[in-house]
Motif scaffolding. Structure first.
Motif, PDB file in Angstrom:
ATOM      1  N   ASN A 253       0.802  -1.115  -0.052  1.00 22.70           N
ATOM      2  CA  ASN A 253      -0.040  -0.043   0.064  1.00 22.70           C
ATOM      3  C   ASN A 253       0.823   1.047  -0.162  1.00 22.70           C
ATOM      4  O   ASN A 253       0.329   2.477   0.100  1.00 22.70           O
ATOM      5  CB  ASN A 253      -0.950  -0.090   1.151  1.00 22.70           C
ATOM      6  CG  ASN A 253      -2.116   0.766   0.911  1.00 22.70           C
ATOM      7  OD1 ASN A 253      -2.832   0.854  -0.120  1.00 22.70           O
ATOM      8  ND2 ASN A 253      -2.823   1.172   2.101  1.00 22.70           N
ATOM      9  N   GLY A 254       1.981   1.038  -0.068  1.00 27.29           N
ATOM     10  CA  GLY A 254       3.364   2.236  -0.194  1.00 27.29           C
ATOM     11  C   GLY A 254       4.076   1.990  -1.363  1.00 27.29           C
ATOM     12  O   GLY A 254       3.450   1.857  -2.496  1.00 27.29           O
ATOM     13  N   LYS A 255       5.320   2.086  -1.503  1.00 27.65           N
ATOM     14  CA  LYS A 255       6.066   1.934  -2.758  1.00 27.65           C
ATOM     15  C   LYS A 255       7.158   0.980  -2.349  1.00 27.65           C
ATOM     16  O   LYS A 255       7.678   0.788  -1.407  1.00 27.65           O
ATOM     17  CB  LYS A 255       7.025   3.521  -2.693  1.00 27.65           C
ATOM     18  CG  LYS A 255       6.124   4.513  -2.802  1.00 27.65           C
ATOM     19  CD  LYS A 255       6.982   5.930  -2.896  1.00 27.65           C
ATOM     20  CE  LYS A 255       7.353   6.556  -3.909  1.00 27.65           C
ATOM     21  NZ  LYS A 255       7.988   7.916  -3.764  1.00 27.65           N
ATOM     22  N   PHE A 256       7.352   0.491  -3.584  1.00 31.34           N
ATOM     23  CA  PHE A 256       8.217  -0.742  -3.765  1.00 31.34           C
ATOM     24  C   PHE A 256       8.806  -0.675  -4.932  1.00 31.34           C
ATOM     25  O   PHE A 256       8.361  -0.622  -6.168  1.00 31.34           O
ATOM     26  CB  PHE A 256       7.613  -2.353  -3.517  1.00 31.34           C
ATOM     27  CG  PHE A 256       8.562  -3.270  -3.825  1.00 31.34           C
ATOM     28  CD1 PHE A 256       9.480  -3.423  -3.141  1.00 31.34           C
ATOM     29  CD2 PHE A 256       8.394  -3.962  -4.989  1.00 31.34           C
ATOM     30  CE1 PHE A 256      10.532  -4.437  -3.232  1.00 31.34           C
ATOM     31  CE2 PHE A 256       9.361  -5.018  -5.220  1.00 31.34           C
ATOM     32  CZ  PHE A 256      10.458  -5.369  -4.432  1.00 31.34           C
ATOM     33  N   GLU A 257      10.206  -0.786  -5.024  1.00 34.73           N
ATOM     34  CA  GLU A 257      10.968  -0.884  -6.408  1.00 34.73           C
ATOM     35  C   GLU A 257      11.979  -2.055  -6.123  1.00 34.73           C
ATOM     36  O   GLU A 257      12.831  -2.038  -5.343  1.00 34.73           O
ATOM     37  CB  GLU A 257      11.895   0.360  -6.657  1.00 34.73           C
ATOM     38  CG  GLU A 257      12.376   0.414  -7.836  1.00 34.73           C
ATOM     39  CD  GLU A 257      13.203   1.790  -7.982  1.00 34.73           C
ATOM     40  OE1 GLU A 257      14.131   1.890  -8.827  1.00 34.73           O
ATOM     41  OE2 GLU A 257      12.665   2.799  -7.507  1.00 34.73           O
ATOM     42  N   GLY A 258      11.933  -2.933  -7.194  1.00 36.85           N
ATOM     43  CA  GLY A 258      13.011  -3.925  -7.028  1.00 36.85           C
ATOM     44  C   GLY A 258      12.272  -5.435  -7.406  1.00 36.85           C
ATOM     45  O   GLY A 258      11.675  -5.320  -8.459  1.00 36.85           O
ATOM     46  N   ILE A 259      12.668  -6.408  -6.982  1.00 37.27           N
ATOM     47  CA  ILE A 259      12.285  -7.673  -7.451  1.00 37.27           C
ATOM     48  C   ILE A 259      11.620  -8.345  -6.186  1.00 37.27           C
ATOM     49  O   ILE A 259      11.876  -8.473  -5.003  1.00 37.27           O
ATOM     50  CB  ILE A 259      13.731  -8.626  -7.858  1.00 37.27           C
ATOM     51  CG1 ILE A 259      14.352  -8.140  -9.094  1.00 37.27           C
ATOM     52  CG2 ILE A 259      12.991 -10.142  -8.116  1.00 37.27           C
ATOM     53  CD1 ILE A 259      15.774  -8.787  -9.252  1.00 37.27           C
ATOM     54  N   CYS A 260      10.242  -9.063  -6.392  1.00 39.09           N
ATOM     55  CA  CYS A 260       9.640  -9.798  -5.376  1.00 39.09           C
ATOM     56  C   CYS A 260       9.307 -11.106  -5.898  1.00 39.09           C
ATOM     57  O   CYS A 260       8.791 -11.307  -7.211  1.00 39.09           O
ATOM     58  CB  CYS A 260       8.531  -8.786  -4.991  1.00 39.09           C
ATOM     59  SG  CYS A 260       7.255  -8.495  -6.220  1.00 39.09           S
ATOM     60  N   ARG A 261       9.265 -12.163  -5.030  1.00 39.12           N
ATOM     61  CA  ARG A 261       8.733 -13.378  -5.188  1.00 39.12           C
ATOM     62  C   ARG A 261       7.883 -13.876  -3.973  1.00 39.12           C
ATOM     63  O   ARG A 261       8.290 -13.751  -2.949  1.00 39.12           O
ATOM     64  CB  ARG A 261      10.117 -14.366  -5.245  1.00 39.12           C
ATOM     65  CG  ARG A 261      10.984 -14.083  -6.277  1.00 39.12           C
ATOM     66  CD  ARG A 261      12.207 -15.047  -5.994  1.00 39.12           C
ATOM     67  NE  ARG A 261      13.305 -14.824  -6.969  1.00 39.12           N
ATOM     68  CZ  ARG A 261      14.064 -13.756  -7.184  1.00 39.12           C
ATOM     69  NH1 ARG A 261      14.256 -12.960  -6.332  1.00 39.12           N
ATOM     70  NH2 ARG A 261      14.860 -13.938  -8.320  1.00 39.12           N
TER      71      ARG A 261
END
Length: 154
Positions: free
Chosen positions: A72-80
């Motif tokens: 519900n905020g900010k995410f930058e990158g790779i997620c699994r």
């Protein structure tokens, strides 16, 4: 018995959730056994056994591995993750590996989605066959027929 005697004390829900508070900044690697809630800033590798929740004030850059990811905020990158939810205030930029992705109205996603890595491996149980898609390779090969069967009785 003092106020800190814990034999008869019930385990609280907050004891199973690790909180990174708003205003807190962490750089590095985080690993928790249960739930993680991020209200602050994190840069690095994050792993939580059950769930990671990035709240409206949360900002994460890096790599995430978990069962359920709620943004519900900010995410930058790779997620699994097995399950990924981008909520109405969520903003995601990067690469997602999951078979279950939902984006609420207002949520934003920019990047690439892939099936979970487990699924990719199971689609090729016999490995990859070498590519014979160029005419030069075909000219130098003898005519061969390859038969493959998934039937164990064959």
């Amino acid at each position: 018995m003092g106020i800190f005697g814990g034999q008869n004390r019930a385990k609280s829900q907050s004891a199973t959730t690790t909180l990174i508070a708003e205003g807190c900044t962490i750089n590095g690697q985080i690993k928790v056994d249960n739930h993680l809630q991020i209200d602050g800033n994190v840069e690095g590798q994050i792993e939580a056994t059950k769930q990671i929740k990035i709240s409206v004030s949360g900002d994460v850059q890096g790599e995430i591995t978990t069962d359920r990811l709620i943004i519900n905020g900010k995410f930058e990158g790779i997620c699994r993750a097995n399950y990924i939810e981008i909520l109405s205030c969520g903003c995601v930029s990067g690469t997602i590996y999951s078979d279950n992705l939902s984006i609420e109205p207002g949520g934003k996603f920019t990047g690439i989605t892939n099936p979970s890595e487990k699924e990719v491996q199971s689609q090729e149980p016999y490995g990859r066959l070498s590519s014979l898609d160029t005419s030069d390779e075909l000219d130098n090969q003898e005519d061969k027929i390859v038969l493959m069967s998934h039937d164990k009785n064959a």
